[in-house]
Write a protein that holds these residues in place. Sequence first.
Motif, PDB file in Angstrom:
ATOM      1  N   ARG A 253       0.834  -1.198   0.000  1.00  0.00           N
ATOM      2  CA  ARG A 253       0.000   0.000   0.000  1.00  0.00           C
ATOM      3  C   ARG A 253       0.872   1.252   0.000  1.00  0.00           C
ATOM      4  O   ARG A 253       1.672   1.476   0.903  1.00  0.00           O
ATOM      5  CB  ARG A 253      -0.915   0.014   1.222  1.00  0.00           C
ATOM      6  N   LEU A 254       0.701   2.075  -1.024  1.00  0.00           N
ATOM      7  CA  LEU A 254       1.357   3.375  -1.118  1.00  0.00           C
ATOM      8  C   LEU A 254       0.363   4.439  -0.668  1.00  0.00           C
ATOM      9  O   LEU A 254      -0.757   4.498  -1.186  1.00  0.00           O
ATOM     10  CB  LEU A 254       1.785   3.642  -2.564  1.00  0.00           C
ATOM     11  N   THR A 255       0.760   5.252   0.298  1.00  0.00           N
ATOM     12  CA  THR A 255      -0.095   6.337   0.783  1.00  0.00           C
ATOM     13  C   THR A 255       0.653   7.658   0.643  1.00  0.00           C
ATOM     14  O   THR A 255       1.794   7.780   1.100  1.00  0.00           O
ATOM     15  CB  THR A 255      -0.501   6.127   2.251  1.00  0.00           C
ATOM     16  N   LEU A 256       0.002   8.635   0.013  1.00  0.00           N
ATOM     17  CA  LEU A 256       0.611   9.939  -0.236  1.00  0.00           C
ATOM     18  C   LEU A 256      -0.256  11.036   0.361  1.00  0.00           C
ATOM     19  O   LEU A 256      -1.493  10.985   0.250  1.00  0.00           O
ATOM     20  CB  LEU A 256       0.751  10.181  -1.746  1.00  0.00           C
ATOM     21  N   PRO A 257       0.354  12.041   1.010  1.00  0.00           N
ATOM     22  CA  PRO A 257      -0.436  13.161   1.529  1.00  0.00           C
ATOM     23  C   PRO A 257      -0.983  14.004   0.385  1.00  0.00           C
ATOM     24  O   PRO A 257      -0.335  14.143  -0.660  1.00  0.00           O
ATOM     25  CB  PRO A 257       0.579  13.939   2.377  1.00  0.00           C
ATOM     26  N   LEU A 258      -2.185  14.555   0.588  1.00  0.00           N
ATOM     27  CA  LEU A 258      -2.758  15.402  -0.456  1.00  0.00           C
ATOM     28  C   LEU A 258      -1.965  16.689  -0.617  1.00  0.00           C
ATOM     29  O   LEU A 258      -1.864  17.231  -1.718  1.00  0.00           O
ATOM     30  CB  LEU A 258      -4.222  15.724  -0.133  1.00  0.00           C
ATOM     31  N   ARG A 259      -1.411  17.169   0.475  1.00  0.00           N
ATOM     32  CA  ARG A 259      -0.598  18.385   0.452  1.00  0.00           C
ATOM     33  C   ARG A 259       0.737  18.122   1.133  1.00  0.00           C
ATOM     34  O   ARG A 259       0.809  17.351   2.093  1.00  0.00           O
ATOM     35  CB  ARG A 259      -1.320  19.531   1.180  1.00  0.00           C
ATOM     36  N   ALA A 260       1.789  18.773   0.659  1.00  0.00           N
ATOM     37  CA  ALA A 260       3.114  18.597   1.246  1.00  0.00           C
ATOM     38  C   ALA A 260       3.106  19.007   2.705  1.00  0.00           C
ATOM     39  O   ALA A 260       2.525  20.039   3.073  1.00  0.00           O
ATOM     40  CB  ALA A 260       4.137  19.432   0.472  1.00  0.00           C
ATOM     41  N   GLY A 261       3.733  18.190   3.539  1.00  0.00           N
ATOM     42  CA  GLY A 261       3.837  18.491   4.956  1.00  0.00           C
ATOM     43  C   GLY A 261       2.715  17.931   5.801  1.00  0.00           C
ATOM     44  O   GLY A 261       2.788  17.977   7.039  1.00  0.00           O
ATOM     45  N   VAL A 262       1.672  17.379   5.183  1.00  0.00           N
ATOM     46  CA  VAL A 262       0.560  16.806   5.946  1.00  0.00           C
ATOM     47  C   VAL A 262       0.996  15.463   6.529  1.00  0.00           C
ATOM     48  O   VAL A 262       1.566  14.621   5.833  1.00  0.00           O
ATOM     49  CB  VAL A 262      -0.679  16.615   5.044  1.00  0.00           C
ATOM     50  N   VAL A 263       0.732  15.249   7.829  1.00  0.00           N
ATOM     51  CA  VAL A 263       1.072  13.997   8.483  1.00  0.00           C
ATOM     52  C   VAL A 263      -0.040  12.980   8.245  1.00  0.00           C
ATOM     53  O   VAL A 263      -1.224  13.277   8.444  1.00  0.00           O
ATOM     54  CB  VAL A 263       1.279  14.198  10.002  1.00  0.00           C
ATOM     55  N   ILE A 264       0.336  11.792   7.798  1.00  0.00           N
ATOM     56  CA  ILE A 264      -0.639  10.740   7.505  1.00  0.00           C
ATOM     57  C   ILE A 264      -0.890   9.927   8.778  1.00  0.00           C
ATOM     58  O   ILE A 264       0.003   9.246   9.271  1.00  0.00           O
ATOM     59  CB  ILE A 264      -0.135   9.826   6.382  1.00  0.00           C
ATOM     60  N   ASP A 265      -2.111  10.013   9.295  1.00  0.00           N
ATOM     61  CA  ASP A 265      -2.443   9.268  10.508  1.00  0.00           C
ATOM     62  C   ASP A 265      -3.206   7.983  10.207  1.00  0.00           C
ATOM     63  O   ASP A 265      -3.019   6.970  10.872  1.00  0.00           O
ATOM     64  CB  ASP A 265      -3.287  10.141  11.449  1.00  0.00           C
ATOM     65  N   SER A 266      -4.067   8.022   9.212  1.00  0.00           N
ATOM     66  CA  SER A 266      -4.938   6.881   8.944  1.00  0.00           C
ATOM     67  C   SER A 266      -5.035   6.637   7.441  1.00  0.00           C
ATOM     68  O   SER A 266      -5.903   7.193   6.773  1.00  0.00           O
ATOM     69  CB  SER A 266      -6.334   7.146   9.534  1.00  0.00           C
ATOM     70  N   PRO A 267      -4.141   5.810   6.869  1.00  0.00           N
ATOM     71  CA  PRO A 267      -4.194   5.526   5.431  1.00  0.00           C
ATOM     72  C   PRO A 267      -5.547   4.947   5.040  1.00  0.00           C
ATOM     73  O   PRO A 267      -6.061   4.044   5.722  1.00  0.00           O
ATOM     74  CB  PRO A 267      -3.072   4.502   5.239  1.00  0.00           C
ATOM     75  N   PRO A 268      -6.159   5.453   3.971  1.00  0.00           N
ATOM     76  CA  PRO A 268      -7.532   5.037   3.641  1.00  0.00           C
ATOM     77  C   PRO A 268      -7.656   3.699   2.924  1.00  0.00           C
ATOM     78  O   PRO A 268      -8.718   3.088   2.944  1.00  0.00           O
ATOM     79  CB  PRO A 268      -8.013   6.174   2.724  1.00  0.00           C
ATOM     80  N   GLY A 269      -6.625   3.210   2.273  1.00  0.00           N
ATOM     81  CA  GLY A 269      -6.745   2.003   1.458  1.00  0.00           C
ATOM     82  C   GLY A 269      -6.561   0.723   2.238  1.00  0.00           C
ATOM     83  O   GLY A 269      -6.060   0.720   3.366  1.00  0.00           O
ATOM     84  N   PRO A 270      -6.952  -0.440   1.651  1.00  0.00           N
ATOM     85  CA  PRO A 270      -6.819  -1.727   2.335  1.00  0.00           C
ATOM     86  C   PRO A 270      -5.378  -2.200   2.402  1.00  0.00           C
ATOM     87  O   PRO A 270      -4.577  -1.925   1.513  1.00  0.00           O
ATOM     88  CB  PRO A 270      -7.662  -2.666   1.470  1.00  0.00           C
ATOM     89  N   LEU A 271      -5.052  -2.941   3.464  1.00  0.00           N
ATOM     90  CA  LEU A 271      -3.730  -3.538   3.610  1.00  0.00           C
ATOM     91  C   LEU A 271      -3.860  -4.980   4.087  1.00  0.00           C
ATOM     92  O   LEU A 271      -3.542  -5.914   3.367  1.00  0.00           O
ATOM     93  CB  LEU A 271      -2.862  -2.732   4.577  1.00  0.00           C
TER      94      LEU A 271
END
Length: 298
Positions: A253-271
């Motif tokens: 699963r690749l998770t990318l922030p919508l905006r630079a600098g945003v911290v990813i707390d809860s990736p939305p896709g399945p793993l």
Amino acid sequence: MSVKGRDELATLGRSFNEMAASLQDQFERLNGLSKVQQRFVSDVSHELRTPLTTIRMASEMIFEARGGFDAGTRRSAELLHTQVDRFESLLADLLEISRFDAGAAVLDAEHLDVRAIVRRAVDLAAPLAERMGTLISYVEPTEPCRADVDPRRVERILRNLLANAVEHADRNPIEVVVASSESAVSVSVVDHGIGMTQRQTEHVFDRFWRGDPSRARTIGGTGLGLAISLEDARLHGGLLEAWGRPGVGATFRLTLPLRAGVVIDSPPGPLERAHEDVEPVPVRHGPSPAALPELGDL
């Protein structure tokens, strides 16, 4: 430590300071060795480009004239052509790794719909999957998933993940799932092939690491694809995670922030995927140390 006097505490302080100085010296030596190693890889990779170009030109001429050769020579020409291709790929990957090690990799970000990048990567992987007897299905949201991404790097990550899935799918189907939230967009590549153990999952992003050395590569990667993918994800401030179970399959699963600098707390896709046994702990690779959320069944 500040040392005064000649008692036992002073002796202990001097011993501690000597030990600290020795450790500092070792750290500096190792750091210098690491820099020399990185410079060596970079310099050698650059120096190899010139002779490789000459070899490429010669091999192309031999390959184009292979129709007039006997069977043995014709086969040698084909092998030479294939191995030169592989050598070029390895050299390109080594140069890219050296840029990451030197901190010279630059993100050329654009605000794009990630779905278009995923579609392109799936379209490029489809002929390879067909040759390997595998089908790739694709699920995406109806709404655009726009994010600040470097399209070249994201597509390279997805190509590596798809090639890895095709390699290990054992002719079983592969699903690509795009999901988004208010802060991030995820792309999950799911296969139902040979799977991975927990130990293999922990090392799958290591350079030149192979989960099963006895298993022959059918596609012929360089062994650096997933390591480069991890660095590309980190450059975006994103995450690249792996989950696997032997005989069930694997998910990346690749998770990318919508905006630079945003911290990813809860990736939305399945793993993770539900199974009657106890699930292995998925492995997260990225800048955020937060614990993985519990994800629903795929």
